[in-house]
Design a protein around this motif. Structure first.
Motif, mmCIF file in Angstrom:
data_model
loop_
_atom_site.group_PDB
_atom_site.id
_atom_site.type_symbol
_atom_site.label_atom_id
_atom_site.label_comp_id
_atom_site.label_asym_id
_atom_site.label_seq_id
_atom_site.Cartn_x
_atom_site.Cartn_y
_atom_site.Cartn_z
ATOM 1 N N TYR A 129 30.955 40.686 36.816
ATOM 2 C CA TYR A 129 30.365 41.891 36.219
ATOM 3 C C TYR A 129 30.974 42.151 34.852
ATOM 4 C CZ TYR A 129 28.682 46.670 35.681
ATOM 5 O OH TYR A 129 28.056 47.798 35.203
ATOM 6 N N GLN A 130 30.091 42.512 33.906
ATOM 7 C CA GLN A 130 30.542 42.985 32.596
ATOM 8 C C GLN A 130 29.459 43.853 32.002
ATOM 9 O OE1 GLN A 130 31.656 39.954 29.738
ATOM 10 N NE2 GLN A 130 32.806 41.427 28.510
ATOM 11 N N ASP A 131 29.844 44.993 31.456
ATOM 12 C CA ASP A 131 28.921 45.809 30.681
ATOM 13 C C ASP A 131 29.615 46.187 29.376
ATOM 14 O OD1 ASP A 131 30.592 48.016 31.253
ATOM 15 O OD2 ASP A 131 29.340 48.698 32.909
ATOM 16 N N GLU A 132 29.057 47.148 28.661
ATOM 17 C CA GLU A 132 29.597 47.472 27.342
ATOM 18 C C GLU A 132 30.971 48.130 27.396
ATOM 19 O OE1 GLU A 132 26.251 50.575 27.978
ATOM 20 O OE2 GLU A 132 26.877 48.649 28.807
ATOM 21 N N ARG A 133 31.434 48.514 28.586
ATOM 22 C CA ARG A 133 32.753 49.128 28.706
ATOM 23 C C ARG A 133 33.713 48.375 29.615
ATOM 24 N NH1 ARG A 133 34.158 54.407 27.507
ATOM 25 N NH2 ARG A 133 36.190 53.629 28.163
ATOM 26 N N LEU A 134 33.220 47.631 30.584
ATOM 27 C CA LEU A 134 34.084 47.163 31.657
ATOM 28 C C LEU A 134 33.849 45.688 31.964
ATOM 29 C CD1 LEU A 134 36.127 48.836 33.369
ATOM 30 C CD2 LEU A 134 34.392 48.905 35.165
ATOM 31 N N LEU A 135 34.956 44.974 32.196
ATOM 32 C CA LEU A 135 34.914 43.596 32.685
ATOM 33 C C LEU A 135 35.584 43.572 34.053
ATOM 34 C CD1 LEU A 135 34.531 40.494 32.295
ATOM 35 C CD2 LEU A 135 36.820 40.477 31.248
ATOM 36 N N VAL A 136 34.916 42.986 35.050
ATOM 37 C CA VAL A 136 35.439 42.977 36.412
ATOM 38 C C VAL A 136 35.583 41.541 36.901
ATOM 39 C CG1 VAL A 136 35.177 43.854 38.761
ATOM 40 C CG2 VAL A 136 34.221 45.150 36.835
ATOM 41 N N ASN A 137 36.796 41.196 37.327
ATOM 42 C CA ASN A 137 37.067 39.923 37.977
ATOM 43 C C ASN A 137 37.484 40.181 39.425
ATOM 44 O OD1 ASN A 137 36.568 38.008 35.844
ATOM 45 N ND2 ASN A 137 38.384 38.819 34.828
ATOM 46 N N TYR A 138 37.717 39.135 40.172
ATOM 47 C CA TYR A 138 37.977 39.315 41.603
ATOM 48 C C TYR A 138 38.757 38.129 42.168
ATOM 49 C CZ TYR A 138 34.422 35.740 42.410
ATOM 50 O OH TYR A 138 33.729 34.559 42.417
ATOM 51 N N THR A 139 39.292 38.335 43.360
ATOM 52 C CA THR A 139 39.776 37.235 44.183
ATOM 53 C C THR A 139 39.445 37.570 45.625
ATOM 54 O OG1 THR A 139 41.644 35.743 44.604
ATOM 55 C CG2 THR A 139 42.124 38.112 44.595
ATOM 56 N N ILE A 140 39.410 36.545 46.473
ATOM 57 C CA ILE A 140 39.027 36.712 47.877
ATOM 58 C C ILE A 140 40.286 36.643 48.738
ATOM 59 C CG2 ILE A 140 37.633 35.810 49.771
ATOM 60 C CD1 ILE A 140 35.843 34.468 47.644
ATOM 61 N N LEU A 141 40.551 37.713 49.462
ATOM 62 C CA LEU A 141 41.722 37.791 50.323
ATOM 63 C C LEU A 141 41.327 37.653 51.794
ATOM 64 C CD1 LEU A 141 43.626 40.759 48.611
ATOM 65 C CD2 LEU A 141 43.836 38.301 48.157
ATOM 66 N N ASP A 142 42.336 37.331 52.605
ATOM 67 C CA ASP A 142 42.123 37.111 54.038
ATOM 68 C C ASP A 142 42.468 38.370 54.831
ATOM 69 O OD1 ASP A 142 41.966 36.010 56.623
ATOM 70 O OD2 ASP A 142 44.062 35.340 56.544
ATOM 71 N N HIS A 143 41.492 38.854 55.598
ATOM 72 C CA HIS A 143 41.685 39.968 56.527
ATOM 73 C C HIS A 143 41.015 39.599 57.870
ATOM 74 C CE1 HIS A 143 42.116 44.040 58.001
ATOM 75 N NE2 HIS A 143 40.825 44.349 57.870
ATOM 76 N N LYS A 144 41.081 38.307 58.147
ATOM 77 C CA LYS A 144 40.326 37.684 59.240
ATOM 78 C C LYS A 144 38.835 37.774 58.939
ATOM 79 C CE LYS A 144 40.900 36.876 64.178
ATOM 80 N NZ LYS A 144 41.403 37.418 65.485
ATOM 81 N N THR A 145 38.508 38.133 57.755
ATOM 82 C CA THR A 145 37.201 38.082 57.118
ATOM 83 C C THR A 145 37.469 38.148 55.627
ATOM 84 O OG1 THR A 145 34.969 39.052 57.063
ATOM 85 C CG2 THR A 145 36.810 40.595 57.065
ATOM 86 N N ASP A 146 36.507 37.771 54.819
ATOM 87 C CA ASP A 146 36.710 37.844 53.375
ATOM 88 C C ASP A 146 36.794 39.303 52.930
ATOM 89 O OD1 ASP A 146 36.536 35.127 53.263
ATOM 90 O OD2 ASP A 146 34.635 35.047 52.161
ATOM 91 N N VAL A 147 37.813 39.598 52.128
ATOM 92 C CA VAL A 147 37.939 40.898 51.477
ATOM 93 C C VAL A 147 38.075 40.648 49.983
ATOM 94 C CG1 VAL A 147 39.429 42.903 51.128
ATOM 95 C CG2 VAL A 147 38.924 42.125 53.442
ATOM 96 N N ILE A 148 37.283 41.348 49.204
ATOM 97 C CA ILE A 148 37.290 41.152 47.755
ATOM 98 C C ILE A 148 38.237 42.164 47.112
ATOM 99 C CG2 ILE A 148 35.897 40.912 45.689
ATOM 100 C CD1 ILE A 148 35.134 39.043 48.055
ATOM 101 N N ALA A 149 39.220 41.644 46.386
ATOM 102 C CA ALA A 149 40.105 42.485 45.574
ATOM 103 C C ALA A 149 39.582 42.441 44.136
ATOM 104 C CB ALA A 149 41.539 41.984 45.646
ATOM 105 N N TYR A 150 39.480 43.605 43.500
ATOM 106 C CA TYR A 150 38.819 43.710 42.197
ATOM 107 C C TYR A 150 39.811 44.057 41.088
ATOM 108 C CZ TYR A 150 34.418 43.825 44.840
ATOM 109 O OH TYR A 150 33.364 43.523 45.664
ATOM 110 N N HIS A 151 39.614 43.400 39.951
ATOM 111 C CA HIS A 151 40.413 43.652 38.748
ATOM 112 C C HIS A 151 39.473 44.171 37.663
ATOM 113 C CE1 HIS A 151 42.395 42.673 34.922
ATOM 114 N NE2 HIS A 151 43.537 42.648 35.571
ATOM 115 N N PHE A 152 39.724 45.397 37.199
ATOM 116 C CA PHE A 152 38.886 46.045 36.194
ATOM 117 C C PHE A 152 39.640 46.101 34.870
ATOM 118 C CE2 PHE A 152 37.873 47.714 40.356
ATOM 119 C CZ PHE A 152 36.489 47.763 40.391
#
Length: 314
Positions: free
Chosen positions: A139-162
């Motif tokens: 994700y990216q718009d005119e104000r924000l760029l968002v990256n991520y990584t996938i963590l293990d919680h016995k299911t995929d959990v997305i951690a977000y970096h803004f």
């Protein structure tokens, strides 16, 4: 400036709203039932970021969506594998015969892996999933760029970096040049790293690089949101890689240290481990969030003490 607010009171689910200074829209992270999440928050949302769809993180999507239908906007929803079908199932559980086709458009970005994102769009009243071209960035718009990584919680959990975009200003009163379209041209040349771009001022042409000294660059701040995750080395390595030197991170701290065994059993983190991984990630400001609902206020205060003891340890 990125300004996060946890909208959950003690004993409630988790939902976070991210505001930006001088900006009319906002972003939501997770859709737990949170009493401080307002109708205005829902209506002003440009994108929703779902960590995973356990009930305490997704149950309030219906209420958020209720206040968005009719906005006639495209709203992005990001989340883990299967999020498109889960959003579709939510929407199809209601009757939409009185809603126009252009009432809203949801764009679903489904995170398949660390570098593959499947994209769909949906609109009323049938809410069919229409595939769009896959993405490798989230994700990216005119104000924000968002990256991520996938963590293990016995299911995929997305951690977000803004990351808020850098602000580029020019002190025009301190130069001998008159204001004009060249200012935006120079800013764009700087953003695009186009040093050789020609900038014309008062019928004189300059290379963009020769004028870069006029610009004042204010670095945008960074925010991390890390929700449910097992406190093991693989997750911690991913956290350190993505959130190193982050300005602020909100991190799940579900259990007290004395309940460590429950944390391990349930693939959650606990106070000292969340604090320690923040310290090892060189995070400037770390905030423990999302505590087990079994804890009362005094016990949550103890979690915070244990967290900051580990985070601030030298």
């Amino acid at each position: 400036m990125i300004l996060p607010e946890v909208k959950s009171k003690i004993g409630e689910d988790i939902s976070i709203v991210i505001y930006l200074d001088n900006c009319k829209w906002n972003y939501i992270v997770d859709c737990g039932e949170a009493s401080m999440l307002s109708v205005k928050d829902c209506m002003n949302t440009r994108a929703i970021f779902i960590s995973h769809t356990h009930i305490d993180h997704f149950i309030n999507f219906d209420q958020i969506m209720r206040h968005q239908v009719g906005c006639k906007e495209r709203i992005v929803i990001c989340g883990p594998k299967n999020i498109a079908l889960q959003v579709q199932a939510k929407l199809r559980s209601f009757t939409w015969n009185l809603v126009e086709e252009d009432a809203i458009l949801y764009e679903i970005r489904e995170i398949i892996s660390e570098n593959k994102i499947k994209v769909y769009e949906m609109k009323p009243a049938q809410w069919e999933l229409t595939p769009l071209e896959d993405r490798d960035s989230l994700y990216q718009d005119e104000r924000l760029l968002v990256n991520y990584t996938i963590l293990d919680h016995k299911t995929d959990v997305i951690a977000y970096h803004f990351k808020d975009n850098d602000k580029i200003n020019i002190a025009i009163s301190e130069t001998s040049y008159k204001p004009g379209k060249w200012i935006n041209e120079l800013k764009n040349a700087y953003i695009n790293k186009d040093r050789n771009c020609e900038i014309e001022i008062d019928q004189v042409k300059y290379s963009a690089q020769s004028l870069f000294y006029l610009l004042q660059v204010e670095k945008g701040n960074t925010l991390g949101v890390i929700l449910d995750h097992a406190a093991h080395e693989e997750n911690h390595n991913k956290i350190r890689n993505l959130f190193n030197d982050c300005d602020t991170v909100l991190i799940e701290t579900f259990y007290k240290d004395e309940d460590k065994e429950k944390a391990i059993l349930n693939f959650h983190s606990y106070a000292s481990q969340s604090g320690e991984v923040m310290r090892k990630s060189n995070v400037k400001k770390a905030v423990p969030i999302h505590f087990s609902r079994k804890y009362i206020e005094e016990e949550i205060a103890q979690i915070e003490i244990e967290f900051y003891k580990a985070f601030e340890r030298k």
